[in-house]
Design an enzyme around this catalytic site. Structure first.
Site, PDB file in Angstrom:
ATOM      1  N   LYS A   1       0.849  -1.298   0.061  1.00  0.00           N
ATOM      2  CA  LYS A   1       0.020  -0.115   0.071  1.00  0.00           C
ATOM      3  C   LYS A   1       0.684   1.154  -0.100  1.00  0.00           C
ATOM      4  CE  LYS A   1      -3.632   2.496   2.676  1.00  0.00           C
ATOM      5  NZ  LYS A   1      -4.513   2.417   3.335  1.00  0.00           N
TER       6      LYS A   1
ATOM      7  N   HIS B   1      -8.797 -30.880 -34.404  1.00  0.00           N
ATOM      8  CA  HIS B   1      -9.836 -29.736 -33.949  1.00  0.00           C
ATOM      9  C   HIS B   1     -10.693 -30.155 -33.040  1.00  0.00           C
ATOM     10  CE1 HIS B   1      -8.030 -27.959 -37.735  1.00  0.00           C
ATOM     11  NE2 HIS B   1      -8.388 -28.630 -38.387  1.00  0.00           N
TER      12      HIS B   1
END
Length: 509
Positions: free
Chosen positions: A135, A272
């Site tokens: 922070k 595929h």
């Protein structure tokens, strides 16, 4: 003098990093085992209790949760009120935090981990220090990853401190790190409490690799991993070849899902995300021959997944065609040498041990996420609903076709004979269309009688049965459950086809 507070579980490369900080004038504050490790390396260290003036209590549960620690981290050094309060409370600035957390994930991954052990490995002080430092990254450098030690030390030696850009990037990493840490804890307690669908769902993944692109070259992509588990392309090891592509990973994942269904030697050829050939046999070489014969055209440029060790003989046959990937539990030495002569083929080994727990599958949609249990089901019942019953050999082929059909995109139809697929109809908008594709393929390749057919969902009409009879289908397996089931059963009886209901559907969208 600048100060660094060091408290780590993972001490990888810690000593040279902290020695470097001491050499440029940092005072070191530390706790417990970290303090002992640094002192053992000859580094001068101030213990946390000496720094705060308060003892470690509650068996170490409380040691850094103190105003002198968090005041020293959170004070804004360009704020006059903060500066005065720091002086009034005899708080000293802490300029760097080096912290990594108790090994919660590693602890709960142990087979014999108890609930009490899990609870005790929840870090409180560590995340608090990391968050305070992150922070206040305008003034404080925070390090939670040993991979960043070299960069931080190098910047300090060259410039006297880290840059704001570096501190901000390190702060961002901290918040990702603590978010991931809390995700594991939340997941553990959610499961322990028996909560099925929590009001908040958080997931965490680690970057495995950046990809050249996604499905198409204009799409950026990356590959993330959640956990080690069997039948996982994310956990597989690449032994040879160029890096995997986005589409490779999708296809490999689909192939692993199919081969998972079989205990006997099995080879899956896939293109595929749909199987173009699947075969089982008395050994892996026979299974390969069947899978290849299923569709020797579509396998070109495809993926092969094998659930037994790849033999020299199989490798010789595979080397004669172009394959993108081969995945197996292991390879005979000569087999690997044969395959690796091809520069670009990806040779991979994976864990094929049985799945021991139910897992979830996730599918993203715009603005949301779908989650469900992985489809580990097979059949709910085995009910012969026709006058004619399938033979034992037909039942084997029906079950084989059923297991494959489960992994074919809906509407799905698979045809089988003698332990191999002989036709696959995938992803059509109506079931008759899938039937036609599969049946025509089988006929073109000489299969005209004794064919077993599997359908992933029920027949809404009797049209598929009548079409199947024209192409030599002798038996059918399907879930049943249509309001017009009797029409399909009647058609089977009239055409001399046996049919089994499984009571379990396997849609794959």
């Amino acid at each position: 003098m600048k100060r660094v507070l060091v408290s780590v579980s993972d001490k990888t490369n810690l000593v040279p990093f902290v020695k470097g900080l001491v050499e440029v004038g940092y005072e070191v504050i530390s706790t417990g085992g970290t303090k002992k490790a640094l002192e053992g390396a000859g580094i001068p260290v101030t213990g946390i209790s000496s720094f705060t003036g308060a003892p470690e209590i509650l068996g170490g549960r409380v040691k850094t949760l103190h105003p002198k620690v968090h005041g020293g981290l959170l004070a804004l050094r360009d704020n006059e009120e903060h500066i005065n309060e720091v002086k009034e409370n005899n708080i000293e600035y802490i300029d760097m935090v080096v912290v990594n957390l108790y090994p919660f994930k590693e602890t709960i991954s142990k087979a014999n981990c108890t609930y009490e052990e899990a609870v005790e490995n929840i870090d409180i002080g560590g995340p608090s220090m990391l968050r305070s430092a992150a922070k206040n990254h305008k003034f404080v450098t925070v390090v939670c990853d040993s991979q960043d030690y070299d960069q931080v030390l190098s910047e300090i030696k060259e410039n006297g401190d880290t840059s704001f850009e570096t501190r901000r990037a390190l702060a961002a990493k901290v918040f990702r790190h603590t978010a991931s840490y809390d995700t594991y804890i939340a997941s553990y307690f959610t499961t322990a409490a028996g909560v099925k669908n929590p009001e908040k769902l958080t997931l965490t993944f680690d970057l495995k690799q950046e990809l050249r692109y996604g499905e198409n070259p204009h799409q950026s992509a990356a590959f993330y991993k959640s956990e080690n588990m069997p039948y996982s392309i994310a956990s597989a090891k690449q032994l040879h070849g160029k890096e995997l592509s986005y589409n490779n990973i999708q296809d490999a994942n689909a192939a692993l899902k199919i081969v998972k269904e079989f205990e006997e030697p099995c080879v899956v050829a896939l293109k595929h995300m749909n199987p173009c050939g699947v075969g089982v046999g008395k050994d892996i070489d026979e299974a390969w021959d069947k899978a290849y014969a299923s569709d020797p055209v579509s396998i070109f440029g495809g993926i092969v997944c094998v659930n037994k060790e790849v033999t020299k003989e199989m490798a010789q046959k595979m080397s004669q065609i172009f394959l993108e990937i081969v995945i197996a539990p292991s390879y005979e030495e000569e087999a690997f040498l044969i395959l690796s002569k091809k520069k670009n083929i990806r040779i991979m080994s994976a864990d094929f041990s049985p799945l021991t727990k139910q897992t979830k599958s996730f599918v993203s949609v715009n603005g949301g996420l779908l989650i469900q249990d992985l489809d580990l089901g097979n059949v709910e019942k085995m009910e012969v609903v026709t006058k004619k019953a399938p033979t034992e050999e037909e039942i084997k082929d029906l079950m084989f076709a059923w297991k494959v059909c489960k992994h074919v995109k809906s509407n799905a139809i698979t045809l089988s004979k003698d332990g191999m697929t002989i036709g696959v109809g995938a992803g059509q908008m109506n079931r008759v269309g899938s039937c036609e594709i599969a049946l025509k393929w089988a006929k073109e390749h000489g299969y005209t009688q004794g064919i077993c057919l599997a359908s992933d969902a029920f027949f809404p009409f009797d049209d598929c049965v009548k079409l199947a009879a024209e192409y030599g289908v002798s038996c059918i397996i399907q879930p049943g459950g249509s309001i017009r089931d009797e029409d399909s059963i009647k058609a089977c009886d009239e055409l001399g086809i046996s049919m089994i209901f499984t009571g379990m559907r396997h849609f794959k969208h």
